[in-house]
Scaffold this motif. Structure first.
Motif, PDB file in Angstrom:
ATOM      1  N   ARG A  29       0.843  -1.206   0.000  1.00  0.00           N
ATOM      2  CA  ARG A  29       0.000   0.000   0.000  1.00  0.00           C
ATOM      3  C   ARG A  29       0.872   1.249   0.000  1.00  0.00           C
ATOM      4  O   ARG A  29       1.940   1.275   0.609  1.00  0.00           O
ATOM      5  CB  ARG A  29      -0.901   0.006   1.245  1.00  0.00           C
ATOM      6  CG  ARG A  29      -2.029  -0.999   1.186  1.00  0.00           C
ATOM      7  CD  ARG A  29      -2.828  -0.964   2.469  1.00  0.00           C
ATOM      8  NE  ARG A  29      -3.492   0.321   2.629  1.00  0.00           N
ATOM      9  CZ  ARG A  29      -4.713   0.602   2.179  1.00  0.00           C
ATOM     10  NH1 ARG A  29      -5.417  -0.339   1.584  1.00  0.00           N
ATOM     11  NH2 ARG A  29      -5.228   1.785   2.350  1.00  0.00           N
ATOM     12  N   LYS A  30       0.345   2.306  -0.659  1.00  0.00           N
ATOM     13  CA  LYS A  30       1.078   3.583  -0.708  1.00  0.00           C
ATOM     14  C   LYS A  30       1.315   4.156   0.680  1.00  0.00           C
ATOM     15  O   LYS A  30       2.344   4.751   0.953  1.00  0.00           O
ATOM     16  CB  LYS A  30       0.204   4.618  -1.448  1.00  0.00           C
ATOM     17  CG  LYS A  30       0.453   4.752  -2.901  1.00  0.00           C
ATOM     18  CD  LYS A  30      -0.321   5.968  -3.404  1.00  0.00           C
ATOM     19  CE  LYS A  30      -0.359   5.937  -4.914  1.00  0.00           C
ATOM     20  NZ  LYS A  30      -1.498   6.533  -5.505  1.00  0.00           N
ATOM     21  N   ASP A  31       0.312   3.993   1.566  1.00  0.00           N
ATOM     22  CA  ASP A  31       0.389   4.677   2.863  1.00  0.00           C
ATOM     23  C   ASP A  31       1.101   3.855   3.930  1.00  0.00           C
ATOM     24  O   ASP A  31       1.160   4.253   5.084  1.00  0.00           O
ATOM     25  CB  ASP A  31      -1.021   5.070   3.339  1.00  0.00           C
ATOM     26  CG  ASP A  31      -1.947   3.853   3.449  1.00  0.00           C
ATOM     27  OD1 ASP A  31      -1.474   2.707   3.259  1.00  0.00           O
ATOM     28  OD2 ASP A  31      -3.148   4.041   3.726  1.00  0.00           O
ATOM     29  N   ASN A  32       1.678   2.709   3.578  1.00  0.00           N
ATOM     30  CA  ASN A  32       2.427   1.915   4.556  1.00  0.00           C
ATOM     31  C   ASN A  32       3.830   2.522   4.707  1.00  0.00           C
ATOM     32  O   ASN A  32       4.541   2.654   3.711  1.00  0.00           O
ATOM     33  CB  ASN A  32       2.524   0.459   4.073  1.00  0.00           C
ATOM     34  CG  ASN A  32       3.157  -0.449   5.112  1.00  0.00           C
ATOM     35  OD1 ASN A  32       4.080  -0.045   5.818  1.00  0.00           O
ATOM     36  ND2 ASN A  32       2.673  -1.668   5.205  1.00  0.00           N
ATOM     37  N   PRO A  33       4.241   2.918   5.922  1.00  0.00           N
ATOM     38  CA  PRO A  33       5.564   3.537   6.073  1.00  0.00           C
ATOM     39  C   PRO A  33       6.702   2.618   5.612  1.00  0.00           C
ATOM     40  O   PRO A  33       7.789   3.088   5.296  1.00  0.00           O
ATOM     41  CB  PRO A  33       5.683   3.831   7.574  1.00  0.00           C
ATOM     42  CG  PRO A  33       4.397   3.433   8.204  1.00  0.00           C
ATOM     43  CD  PRO A  33       3.496   2.797   7.175  1.00  0.00           C
ATOM     44  N   GLN A  34       6.461   1.316   5.573  1.00  0.00           N
ATOM     45  CA  GLN A  34       7.509   0.391   5.104  1.00  0.00           C
ATOM     46  C   GLN A  34       7.122  -0.195   3.751  1.00  0.00           C
ATOM     47  O   GLN A  34       7.440  -1.348   3.448  1.00  0.00           O
ATOM     48  CB  GLN A  34       7.712  -0.714   6.126  1.00  0.00           C
ATOM     49  CG  GLN A  34       8.117  -0.176   7.486  1.00  0.00           C
ATOM     50  CD  GLN A  34       9.202  -0.984   8.114  1.00  0.00           C
ATOM     51  OE1 GLN A  34       9.044  -2.184   8.272  1.00  0.00           O
ATOM     52  NE2 GLN A  34      10.300  -0.356   8.475  1.00  0.00           N
ATOM     53  N   THR A  35       6.488   0.617   2.936  1.00  0.00           N
ATOM     54  CA  THR A  35       5.936   0.089   1.684  1.00  0.00           C
ATOM     55  C   THR A  35       7.004  -0.467   0.736  1.00  0.00           C
ATOM     56  O   THR A  35       8.089   0.110   0.610  1.00  0.00           O
ATOM     57  CB  THR A  35       5.113   1.172   0.953  1.00  0.00           C
ATOM     58  OG1 THR A  35       4.513   0.571  -0.211  1.00  0.00           O
ATOM     59  CG2 THR A  35       5.948   2.368   0.520  1.00  0.00           C
TER      60      THR A  35
END
Ligand SMILES: C[S@@+](CC[C@H](N)C(=O)[O-])C[C@H]1O[C@@H](n2cnc3c(N)ncnc32)[C@H](O)[C@@H]1O
Length: 345
Positions: free
Chosen positions: A87-93
């Motif tokens: 996902r775009k909004d995952n800090p560890q994307t």
């Protein structure tokens, strides 16, 4: 051949199918649309403007790979923890890494691998596009955006490993640090968060830092202690004076001669007490299964560089005036990069 060998080999043969299925899911926005509650194929296809018959087959394949969960008989799908990583909004994307490594440019270069090895001449990027990777990036803004996103995406994991490897290191005498080829500032920004007495500079090519909106220092809340300098690490006089220099995933882009030229330039530009930290995949000995041995082939395709073992890094340091001190390891189980420390002789 045992069944296990047969299965392992088939899995490798069909590896690209898996990564291309994932690439399609990421490109089409499936992971940003899917949710932890079940959504119908028709809703997902409708939101993303996809053909719902073919979309169903992609969603089913992504479920088979563990990224989505297919709910029985209802043509409904929800996202799994593995899918959340895209996902775009995952800090560890890992979205940026997928878009770069399975995108059209990097897909196209691998076909040159056998010919390069036969002819003894690496750099499939040159063969395919007629430009070195950073020149191509700077001429193609769409690729440039994907490249920068991918570097931050790689960094979202690698920065933790570097911080972890440096965790016991005494930073009390380090007041300024220069991240050479530091991209949009992911590593440096996080170092400055961890060490509030330190200021820093990212040295980067103009094309990377001219888009101010992409730069991370202000987003990470360290803009007062972080500056960006447009400069060339090969050019005499463009490296700023600092107590320490860090380079993450830089030397592996370049041949031995080019590395000696960069390291010698840093040597000439730095104070006597300077420390140098090189964060790279370090190749372990024969027989050890390690990601660096695969990344090395990727480097053969994208540039003039390679992955190296400790002796090779130590030799590069020595040839450019530096002294090898030690290699610091991350204690995180997944840590795939190490930090090599050098000082001036
Ligand atoms: C593989 S990326 C690594 C970026 C960053 N250190 C990281 O780990 O995410 C290599 C970086 O080196 C930069 N670079 C390439 N040639 C350079 C040069 N001559 N001077 C300064 N930076 C350069 C590129 O723009 C790119 O951002």
């Amino acid at each position: 051949m045992s069944d296990t060998n047969y299965e392992k080999t088939l899995d490798i043969i069909f590896g690209r199918w898996k990564s291309q299925i994932l690439y399609a899911g990421v490109t089409l926005g499936i992971f940003d649309c899917a949710s932890s509650y079940a959504k119908s194929t028709a809703d997902i296809a409708g939101e993303l403007d996809l053909d719902d018959v073919l979309a169903y087959r992609l969603l089913r394949a992504l479920s088979s790979l563990g990224f989505l969960k297919e709910h029985p008989d209802r043509r409904e799908f929800s996202i799994t923890p593995q899918g959340e990583l895209l996902r775009k909004d995952n800090p560890q994307t890992l979205r940026g890494v997928t878009l770069l490594e399975e995108g059209p440019e990097h897909y196209a270069i691998w076909k040159h691998l056998p010919a390069m090895i036969k002819e003894g001449k690496q750099n499939a990027f040159m063969r395919e596009f007629g430009y070195k990777i950073f020149e191509y990036r700077d001429r193609n803004p769409a690729y440039g955006e994907v490249f920068n996103q991918a570097m931050s995406s790689y960094s979202s994991i690698q920065t933790n490993w570097v911080l972890d490897a440096l965790d016991k290191y005494d930073f009390s005498n380090i007041h300024d640090i220069c991240d050479i080829g530091g991209g949009i500032g992911h590593l440096l920004g996080n170092l400055l968060i961890k060490y509030p007495h330190v200021s820093g500079t990212v040295l980067e090519l103009k094309a990377v830092i001219s888009n101010k909106k992409q730069l991370l220092a202000s987003k990470l809340g360290v803009s007062e202690r972080c500056s960006y300098i447009d400069g060339d690490m090969f050019t005499n006089g463009e490296i700023p004076f600092a107590d320490a220099y860090i380079m993450k995933m830089i030397l592996h882009d370049w041949s031995d001669e080019e590395c000696v030229s960069i390291l010698s330039n840093v040597y000439r530009s730095s104070p006597k007490h300077a420390r140098l930290f090189i964060a790279e995949h370090v190749v372990p000995g024969p027989g050890e299964i390690h990601f660096s041995k695969l990344f090395d082939i990727h480097m053969m395709c994208v540039a003039s560089g390679k992955e190296r073992n400790i002796d090779e890094y130590s030799s590069l340091l020595q040839q450019s005036g530096w002294k090898y001190i030690q290699t610091l390891h991350s204690h995180q189980q997944s840590g795939l990069i190490d930090v090599i420390e050098g000082c001036k002789l």
